[in-house]
Design a protein around this motif. Structure first.
Motif, PDB file in Angstrom:
ATOM      1  N   THR A  94     -80.045  52.954  78.663  1.00 13.09           N
ATOM      2  CA  THR A  94     -79.250  53.533  79.034  1.00 13.09           C
ATOM      3  C   THR A  94     -78.432  54.735  78.268  1.00 13.09           C
ATOM      4  OG1 THR A  94     -78.968  52.873  80.962  1.00 13.09           O
ATOM      5  CG2 THR A  94     -77.801  53.864  81.449  1.00 13.09           C
ATOM      6  N   TYR A  95     -78.973  56.031  78.306  1.00 16.53           N
ATOM      7  CA  TYR A  95     -78.233  57.132  77.793  1.00 16.53           C
ATOM      8  C   TYR A  95     -76.931  57.616  78.162  1.00 16.53           C
ATOM      9  CZ  TYR A  95     -82.453  57.210  75.066  1.00 16.53           C
ATOM     10  OH  TYR A  95     -83.691  56.477  74.610  1.00 16.53           O
ATOM     11  N   GLU A  96     -76.045  57.942  77.408  1.00 19.15           N
ATOM     12  CA  GLU A  96     -74.651  58.442  78.236  1.00 19.15           C
ATOM     13  C   GLU A  96     -74.497  59.434  77.493  1.00 19.15           C
ATOM     14  OE1 GLU A  96     -71.882  55.682  78.198  1.00 19.15           O
ATOM     15  OE2 GLU A  96     -72.434  54.393  79.323  1.00 19.15           O
ATOM     16  N   LYS A  97     -74.943  60.173  76.184  1.00 20.23           N
ATOM     17  CA  LYS A  97     -74.439  61.380  75.692  1.00 20.23           C
ATOM     18  C   LYS A  97     -75.589  61.904  75.277  1.00 20.23           C
ATOM     19  CE  LYS A  97     -70.405  60.381  74.461  1.00 20.23           C
ATOM     20  NZ  LYS A  97     -69.138  60.503  74.741  1.00 20.23           N
ATOM     21  N   ARG A 138     -79.833  63.306  77.214  1.00 14.01           N
ATOM     22  CA  ARG A 138     -80.885  63.128  78.480  1.00 14.01           C
ATOM     23  C   ARG A 138     -82.171  62.921  77.636  1.00 14.01           C
ATOM     24  NH1 ARG A 138     -77.948  66.820  80.849  1.00 14.01           N
ATOM     25  NH2 ARG A 138     -79.850  68.507  80.921  1.00 14.01           N
ATOM     26  N   GLU A 152     -77.609  57.080  70.423  1.00 10.21           N
ATOM     27  CA  GLU A 152     -78.847  57.499  71.352  1.00 10.21           C
ATOM     28  C   GLU A 152     -79.594  58.402  71.017  1.00 10.21           C
ATOM     29  OE1 GLU A 152     -76.223  58.592  74.912  1.00 10.21           O
ATOM     30  OE2 GLU A 152     -75.633  56.636  74.612  1.00 10.21           O
ATOM     31  N   HIS A 161     -82.356  56.318  69.269  1.00 13.48           N
ATOM     32  CA  HIS A 161     -83.048  55.703  70.224  1.00 13.48           C
ATOM     33  C   HIS A 161     -84.374  56.632  70.851  1.00 13.48           C
ATOM     34  CE1 HIS A 161     -84.547  53.376  73.308  1.00 13.48           C
ATOM     35  NE2 HIS A 161     -84.027  52.263  72.832  1.00 13.48           N
ATOM     36  N   ALA A 162     -83.550  57.642  71.281  1.00 15.78           N
ATOM     37  CA  ALA A 162     -84.458  58.537  72.136  1.00 15.78           C
ATOM     38  C   ALA A 162     -85.976  58.777  71.053  1.00 15.78           C
ATOM     39  CB  ALA A 162     -84.499  59.431  72.604  1.00 15.78           C
TER      40      ALA A 162
END
Length: 267
Positions: free
Chosen positions: A2-5, A7, A35, A38-39
């Motif tokens: 789940t990304y927080e920083k 999209r 993040e 990971h993306a």
């Protein structure tokens, strides 16, 4: 994850990664960097379907640099001498990220809105095609806080704009407006602010609709920065062998002979 920083959105062969911490002008803290890793890693591993990627920022800035708040959370853990080791986060987090972008298997378009400073400048310039809004600017901010440039900027800038201008950017720390960056050859396009994403998307879709050879081309160009003439000729020979075995090569030749647009599938 789940990304927080950030999209991540993907549709029709195009992935868009947006830095999403507008309150800090998308400062790239360790959490955002992880993040991003990971993306981009998920796309590279084909867990996210894409043939090209756009990287941009939310709000008024692309990326204002590393997040300097938070003590140890900002990567400034004490060294053996008791003083902070400002380079530890490079080794653990930021260098793997910029290395991933440099060696990424798909074309990357960076859509630079507002400030691209520090590590944000490096992220912007790691795009294969760099499109900047007229209000955007590029800043090597490190000297302002007594640090050395990082994120690969000491590698990229001399190769992009030459020693003199690279020295100017890093030693003086002046803002380089998008129009100047274009005239220097630092970026590919400078467009009105309201046209940034449409221009970047048009380019990215053209890349997403292109042949598998685009990935081979970007690798050849990146590798050429460290290769001599003989090495590069050998690289071209092996690249051509790989490209010639793709379905897209067969389609491209057929389309040429039949005088029709090619319908590439990216394989």
């Amino acid at each position: 994850m789940t990304y927080e920083k950030i999209r991540l959105e993907a549709a029709d062969g195009l992935a868009v990664i947006t830095l999403s911490d507008p309150a800090t002008l998308n400062a790239a803290g360790l959490d955002m960097a992880r993040e991003l890793t990971h993306a981009f890693g998920s796309i590279a591993a084909r867990k996210v379907e894409a043939r090209a990627v756009i990287l941009t920022g939310e709000g008024r800035g692309f990326c204002s640099g590393a997040n300097l708040s938070g003590g140890g959370a900002a990567g400034r853990e004490p060294d053996i001498d008791g003083k902070p080791d400002a380079g530890s986060a490079l080794e653990s987090t930021y260098n793997p990220l910029v290395g991933l972008l440099r060696d990424f298997p798909l074309p990357i378009v960076t859509a630079v809105n507002g400030v691209a400073a520090g590590i944000g400048c490096s992220l912007a310039l790691l795009g294969d095609i760099v499109v900047a809004a007229e209000s955007a600017y590029f800043l090597q901010a490190f000297r302002r806080i007594g640090l050395a440039p990082d994120g690969g900027s000491t590698y990229l800038l001399p190769r992009l704009v030459g020693k003199a201008r690279a020295m100017e950017m890093m030693l003086l720390g002046d803002k380089i407006p998008a129009a100047t960056a274009l005239s220097w050859g630092l970026i590919n396009r400078c467009v009105p602010d309201g046209e940034l994403m449409s221009a970047a998307t048009a380019i990215a879709r053209e890349l997403a609709n292109g042949p598998a050879a685009l990935s081979i081309i970007r690798k050849l160009v990146w590798d050429s920065l460290d290769a001599d003439w003989v090495e590069q000729l050998h690289a071209e020979r092996h690249a051509q062998k790989a490209a010639g075995k793709t379905d897209d090569f067969v389609e491209g030749v057929s389309a040429f002979l039949q005088k029709r647009p090619a319908a590439f599938k990216g394989r």
